[in-house]
Scaffold this active site. Structure first.
Site, PDB file in Angstrom:
ATOM      1  N   LYS A   7      78.719 -80.977  -3.865  1.00 35.89           N
ATOM      2  CA  LYS A   7      77.608 -81.938  -3.693  1.00 35.89           C
ATOM      3  C   LYS A   7      78.093 -83.317  -3.276  1.00 35.89           C
ATOM      4  O   LYS A   7      77.405 -84.029  -2.557  1.00 35.89           O
ATOM      5  CB  LYS A   7      76.746 -82.026  -4.953  1.00 35.89           C
ATOM      6  CG  LYS A   7      77.502 -82.193  -6.243  1.00 35.89           C
ATOM      7  CD  LYS A   7      77.298 -81.014  -7.150  1.00 35.89           C
ATOM      8  CE  LYS A   7      78.503 -80.865  -8.045  1.00 35.89           C
ATOM      9  NZ  LYS A   7      78.292 -80.082  -9.214  1.00 35.89           N
TER      10      LYS A   7
ATOM     11  N   ASP B 155      76.293 -87.307 -10.576  1.00 34.14           N
ATOM     12  CA  ASP B 155      76.094 -85.933 -10.106  1.00 34.14           C
ATOM     13  C   ASP B 155      74.622 -85.714  -9.740  1.00 34.14           C
ATOM     14  O   ASP B 155      74.310 -85.191  -8.662  1.00 34.14           O
ATOM     15  CB  ASP B 155      76.558 -84.964 -11.208  1.00 34.14           C
ATOM     16  CG  ASP B 155      76.351 -83.522 -10.829  1.00 34.14           C
ATOM     17  OD1 ASP B 155      77.128 -83.015 -10.002  1.00 34.14           O
ATOM     18  OD2 ASP B 155      75.397 -82.899 -11.354  1.00 34.14           O
TER      19      ASP B 155
ATOM     20  N   GLY C  23      72.636 -75.299  -9.096  1.00 35.17           N
ATOM     21  CA  GLY C  23      73.446 -74.125  -9.445  1.00 35.17           C
ATOM     22  C   GLY C  23      72.862 -72.859  -8.844  1.00 35.17           C
ATOM     23  O   GLY C  23      72.788 -72.707  -7.623  1.00 35.17           O
TER      24      GLY C  23
ATOM     25  N   LYS D 256      72.772 -85.024  -5.982  1.00 35.74           N
ATOM     26  CA  LYS D 256      71.867 -83.897  -5.736  1.00 35.74           C
ATOM     27  C   LYS D 256      70.516 -84.370  -5.197  1.00 35.74           C
ATOM     28  O   LYS D 256      69.981 -83.782  -4.254  1.00 35.74           O
ATOM     29  CB  LYS D 256      71.696 -83.087  -7.017  1.00 35.74           C
ATOM     30  CG  LYS D 256      72.991 -82.349  -7.403  1.00 35.74           C
ATOM     31  CD  LYS D 256      72.901 -81.767  -8.793  1.00 35.74           C
ATOM     32  CE  LYS D 256      74.166 -81.019  -9.170  1.00 35.74           C
ATOM     33  NZ  LYS D 256      74.225 -80.694 -10.601  1.00 35.74           N
TER      34      LYS D 256
ATOM     35  N   THR E  46      86.494 -72.905 -11.806  1.00 32.59           N
ATOM     36  CA  THR E  46      85.390 -72.140 -12.433  1.00 32.59           C
ATOM     37  C   THR E  46      84.530 -71.451 -11.369  1.00 32.59           C
ATOM     38  O   THR E  46      84.303 -70.237 -11.430  1.00 32.59           O
ATOM     39  CB  THR E  46      84.505 -73.110 -13.263  1.00 32.59           C
ATOM     40  OG1 THR E  46      85.361 -73.814 -14.156  1.00 32.59           O
ATOM     41  CG2 THR E  46      83.454 -72.376 -14.033  1.00 32.59           C
ATOM     42  N   VAL E  47      84.062 -72.211 -10.376  1.00 33.01           N
ATOM     43  CA  VAL E  47      83.146 -71.615  -9.393  1.00 33.01           C
ATOM     44  C   VAL E  47      83.903 -70.653  -8.471  1.00 33.01           C
ATOM     45  O   VAL E  47      83.424 -69.553  -8.167  1.00 33.01           O
ATOM     46  CB  VAL E  47      82.431 -72.709  -8.563  1.00 33.01           C
ATOM     47  CG1 VAL E  47      81.496 -72.084  -7.541  1.00 33.01           C
ATOM     48  CG2 VAL E  47      81.656 -73.646  -9.477  1.00 33.01           C
TER      49      VAL E  47
HETATM   50  N1  HSE Z   1      78.257 -80.621 -13.830  1.00 35.31           N
HETATM   51  C1  HSE Z   1      77.150 -80.098 -13.120  1.00 35.31           C
HETATM   52  C2  HSE Z   1      75.952 -80.000 -14.049  1.00 35.31           C
HETATM   53  C3  HSE Z   1      77.517 -78.757 -12.576  1.00 35.31           C
HETATM   54  O1  HSE Z   1      76.154 -80.124 -15.258  1.00 35.31           O
HETATM   55  O2  HSE Z   1      74.825 -79.832 -13.608  1.00 35.31           O
HETATM   56  C4  HSE Z   1      76.564 -78.195 -11.578  1.00 35.31           C
HETATM   57  O3  HSE Z   1      76.434 -79.004 -10.457  1.00 35.31           O
END
Ligand code: HSE
Length: 419
Positions: free
Chosen positions: A107, A203, A136, A207, A11-12
């Site tokens: 990350k 996640d 993002g 971060k 995707t990215v």
């Molecule tokens: N899966 C991550 C989110 C993507 O939903 O924030 C961006 O880091």
């Protein structure tokens, strides 16, 4: 002419290719040089990419052998958007050692290996930039070490995961159930390949570790940080939060104690009061509230996930890599051993608690034991359910009260920290 290799084209990665060719002339102008993508590294052929961008003749750029890229002296900048540690760690390290700058959205890699990779970049006079790894499309890494560089950072608290914020918003506003909201988030491309990382808070934890490492100058590994996700949040908790005057959000938090200099960190669903700017950050949006000792609160807000917002952040790093003549030395932290982290069991907070009683008379035991608490109500509340928000107490003290409740036959159903 600077030549770029893109490692990974999910995707990215496909967003990076799209944004580069769409805005190529202005990107080149801002970089001060001509640029082109020479390689797109893939593990297998990617026919969808060719159909998506037929005019770009991307098949000429496909490369299935990493060593070709690593050994090509023409490649100056490598975009790593594969995700995960393996093989991304080896690839990124090799590129830096060979004098190539790296822009990454990864990350997991930066949260775990940031100090080491930053040090290798410095030794080789190149850069590893990772604006896209947090928030993002929201600029947060660069502001933290550049624009806020004159501040001591007292506190960072943020909604750092778009997928869980999207899910919670759907649960709060549309009474959608957890599974439907998650599958919609996956369909829209927000969730990680394995949604456990989103849903269980990993996640968001990666971060906040990146932000704290940068703000406080020491590597903070995600494994050292208390982390809880949203999978246990129920519709009842959401209703009680409304009655209390707030919402439930998944928050990543890092606070430095002025006296001890210890950093208190956690990721958890929290009761967020309506007065907090974070309470209105909804859907896939992220919000990061940074408190500097000179600026006070500064809020960073925007789309925290998705193909083009994330690609935009990666490309901003590519531009900076192209312009840089040496390592950007404000973007740096040292290795750490976790000794600067505070013991959370001693830090007071308020807590939302929901109990299942055996009989309604046990309410008076709760009222007596939590005598300074605010008791909450919801529609169709069973007589044997009680919910409250405590006054400020240490988790250690709360545990003692909860043990006593258990002995009385009162079952704890939910426990959520108040922000
Ligand atoms: N899966 C991550 C989110 C993507 O939903 O924030 C961006 O880091």
């Amino acid at each position: 002419m600077k030549k770029i290799a893109v490692l990974g084209c999910g995707t990215v990665g496909s967003g990076v290719v799209e944004v580069f060719y769409k805005n190529r002339s202005s990107i080149q102008k801002k970089s001060g040089c001509d640029m082109d993508i020479k390689y797109i590294y893939l593990r297998r052929a990617h026919p969808e990419l060719l159909t998506q961008y037929p005019d770009l003749h991307l098949e000429e750029k496909f490369c299935f052998d990493f060593d070709t890229i690593a050994n090509d002296p023409e490649i100056n900048i490598v975009v790593e958007v594969m995700g995960g540690i393996d093989p991304a760690y080896h690839f990124v390290k090799t590129c830096l050692q060979k004098g190539k700058s790296v822009a990454t959205a990864n990350k997991e890699l930066i949260a775990n290996k940031g100090a080491e990779l930053l040090s290798i970049a410095k030794q080789n006079h190149v850069n590893i930039l990772f604006e896209a790894s947090v928030g993002g499309g929201i600029p947060i890494i660069r502001p933290l070490h550049q624009c806020l560089g004159a501040n001591e950072i007292d506190d960072i608290q943020g909604i750092l995961n778009g997928t869980t914020n999207f899910i919670l918003t759907k649960m709060i506003r549309e009474n959608m159930n957890f599974a439907d909201a998650l599958s919609l988030a996956q369909k829209l491309g927000y969730a990680e390949a394995d949604p456990t990382a989103d849903v269980e808070g990993l996640d968001a934890c990666r971060k906040i570790c990146i932000l704290a490492s940068l703000a406080y100058g020491k590597q903070i590994n995600p494994q050292w940080v208390s982390c809880e996700g949203i999978s246990k949040i129920t519709a009842e908790d959401v209703e009680y939060a409304k009655d209390w005057g707030g919402v439930i959000k998944l928050i990543g938090k890092a606070t430095r104690d002025e006296q001890t200099q210890k950093i208190a960190m956690m990721v958890a669903p929290m009761f967020v009061p309506q007065e907090s700017q974070l309470s209105t950050v909804d859907d896939v949006f992220n919000g990061i509230l940074v408190t500097g000792d000179a600026t006070g609160e500064v809020l960073f807000y925007g789309k925290g996930a998705g193909k083009l917002p994330t690609a935009s952040a990666v490309m901003s790093d590519v531009i900076d890599c192209a312009k840089a003549t040496d390592t950007i030395d404000t973007l740096y932290w040292e290795d750490g051993d976790g000794s600067e982290l505070a013991d959370l069991s001693l830090l007071p907070s308020r807590f939302y608690l929901r109990f299942q009683m055996q009989y309604s008379q046990q309410l008076s035991w709760l009222e007596h034991s939590f005598c300074h608490a605010e008791f909450l109500a919801r529609k169709n509340q069973p007589q044997t359910e009680a919910a409250l928000v405590t006054d400020s107490m240490t988790p250690e003290h709360l545990d003692l009260l909860l043990q006593s409740a258990k002995k009385e036959g009162i079952t704890l159903l939910s426990k959520i920290v108040v922000l």
